[in-house]
Scaffold this active site. Structure first.
Site, PDB file in Angstrom:
ATOM      1  N   ARG A 133       0.742  -1.164  -0.108  1.00 45.13           N
ATOM      2  CA  ARG A 133       0.055   0.036  -0.082  1.00 45.13           C
ATOM      3  C   ARG A 133       0.830   1.389  -0.056  1.00 45.13           C
ATOM      4  O   ARG A 133       2.101   1.082   0.289  1.00 45.13           O
ATOM      5  CB  ARG A 133      -0.970  -0.007   1.331  1.00 45.13           C
ATOM      6  CG  ARG A 133      -1.821  -1.321   1.281  1.00 45.13           C
ATOM      7  CD  ARG A 133      -2.711  -1.147   2.521  1.00 45.13           C
ATOM      8  NE  ARG A 133      -3.491  -2.566   2.540  1.00 45.13           N
ATOM      9  CZ  ARG A 133      -3.049  -3.635   2.834  1.00 45.13           C
ATOM     10  NH1 ARG A 133      -1.843  -3.786   3.205  1.00 45.13           N
ATOM     11  NH2 ARG A 133      -3.818  -4.928   2.920  1.00 45.13           N
TER      12      ARG A 133
ATOM     13  N   GLY B 221       1.140   3.554   1.928  1.00 46.09           N
ATOM     14  CA  GLY B 221       1.954   4.003   3.207  1.00 46.09           C
ATOM     15  C   GLY B 221       2.662   2.622   3.899  1.00 46.09           C
ATOM     16  O   GLY B 221       2.909   2.932   5.004  1.00 46.09           O
ATOM     17  N   CYS B 222       2.775   1.795   2.977  1.00 43.09           N
ATOM     18  CA  CYS B 222       3.606   0.710   3.764  1.00 43.09           C
ATOM     19  C   CYS B 222       4.934   0.649   3.153  1.00 43.09           C
ATOM     20  O   CYS B 222       5.265   0.428   2.002  1.00 43.09           O
ATOM     21  CB  CYS B 222       2.686  -0.687   3.310  1.00 43.09           C
ATOM     22  SG  CYS B 222       3.504  -2.007   3.658  1.00 43.09           S
ATOM     23  N   GLY B 223       6.037   0.076   3.969  1.00 48.25           N
ATOM     24  CA  GLY B 223       7.184  -0.230   3.353  1.00 48.25           C
ATOM     25  C   GLY B 223       7.626  -1.658   3.603  1.00 48.25           C
ATOM     26  O   GLY B 223       8.650  -2.132   3.130  1.00 48.25           O
TER      27      GLY B 223
ATOM     28  N   CYS C 267       4.912  -4.361   3.391  1.00 48.65           N
ATOM     29  CA  CYS C 267       3.940  -4.980   2.847  1.00 48.65           C
ATOM     30  C   CYS C 267       4.387  -6.052   2.053  1.00 48.65           C
ATOM     31  O   CYS C 267       5.355  -5.580   1.112  1.00 48.65           O
ATOM     32  CB  CYS C 267       2.977  -4.182   2.229  1.00 48.65           C
ATOM     33  SG  CYS C 267       2.167  -2.902   3.170  1.00 48.65           S
TER      34      CYS C 267
END
Length: 285
Positions: free
Chosen positions: A117, A119-121, A123
């Site tokens: 996503r 905002g995901c680092g 994921c």
């Protein structure tokens, strides 16, 4: 400005959408500038690795920075080519890497192969050891004046056209030892913005050490990890760090600054990297 009835052409990475604005005085239809977010598939020598939600600009920088920070290449010259292929569902980044690059031997059974996503680092990481990867110690141990960090923070606020138009993107910037901003990249994802910045520096054959990294977001573990892996010695975040980011920064030799504002900031690790007699108003432009 957001909500303008006669908007100028939107900045790259944004789009125009209509809305109904509701206020106590009534309702009206307006046109707003909105940040774009699309699926970007990362493929290495034909093998799928991840699908990231990202702003569709500076994608060549994203490809290089992501490949380096994810350990799919160890040196920029191992990324031989980048092909952008628009698809109905999003964009494919097809990257060719040299045979000695880690990305040339992706195992489909153990790869990331999951969507990330905006905002995901982390994921899509399937195993714990993929998350807490050991980092090389930061080599650059020079010090910087607090006035330089103040100047960089002031410059960051003025170098975010996407966020100024949409109010919904993050930025990552590199500033030299005097605090003058050299490169800025924006994205809906804070990790993507930092990857794009790292890629831009390498595309311009500019070393990340010898300067300051400033980000408009919080300093999560992944942000500190990307900064340390890239060779940065100072990472300043406008928002808070996490406890794990502080622990990583301390062990890797990264000076981690949080709640960074022109009028002051908190230094969580390696304060010896910053020098100054205190903060005295605004730094020179």
């Amino acid at each position: 400005m957001p909500g303008s009835t006669l908007p100028s052409p939107p900045p790259a990475g944004t789009a125009l959408r209509t809305l109904q604005r509701w206020r106590s005085t009534g309702q009206e239809q307006r046109v707003d500038t909105i940040a774009e977010e699309v699926p970007v598939a990362m493929r290495y020598n034909g093998a799928a690795f991840a699908v990231m939600m990202a702003t569709p600009c500076d994608l060549e920088d994203f490809a290089l920075g992501f490949s380096l920070s994810e350990g799919l290449i160890e040196r920029p010259d191992q990324l031989l080519s980048i092909q952008l292929q628009p698809q109905l569902e999003g964009i494919e980044l097809n990257m060719s890497v040299s045979a000695d690059a880690p990305g040339a031997a992706l195992d489909p059974d153990n790869g990331r192969l999951l969507p990330g996503r905006g905002g995901c680092g982390l994921c899509g990481a399937r195993q714990l050891e993929d998350v807490l990867r050991p980092l090389p110690p930061v080599k650059d141990r020079r010090t910087y004046q607090t006035a330089a960090l103040q100047r960089a923070l002031a410059g960051l606020a003025l170098r975010q056209p996407m966020n100024a138009a949409s109010g919904s993107t993050h930025a990552a910037a590199w500033a030299d030892a005097s605090g003058r901003i050299g490169w800025v990249r924006e994205d809906v994802g804070r990790h993507n913005a930092l990857d794009k910045l790292i890629g831009a520096l390498h595309h311009n054959e500019h070393s990340i050490d010898g300067g300051l990294l400033v980000v408009s977001s919080r300093a999560s573990y992944e942000m500190a990890s990307k900064a340390a892996r890239a060779g940065a010695s100072v990472l300043a975040a406008v928002s808070a760090p996490t406890a794990l980011a502080i622990d990583l920064a301390r062990s890797a030799g990264l000076c981690l600054v949080g709640f960074a504002r022109e009028e002051g900031f908190n230094v969580y690790t390696h304060p010896e990297r910053l020098q100054g007699d205190g903060l005295h108003g605004h730094p020179p432009a």
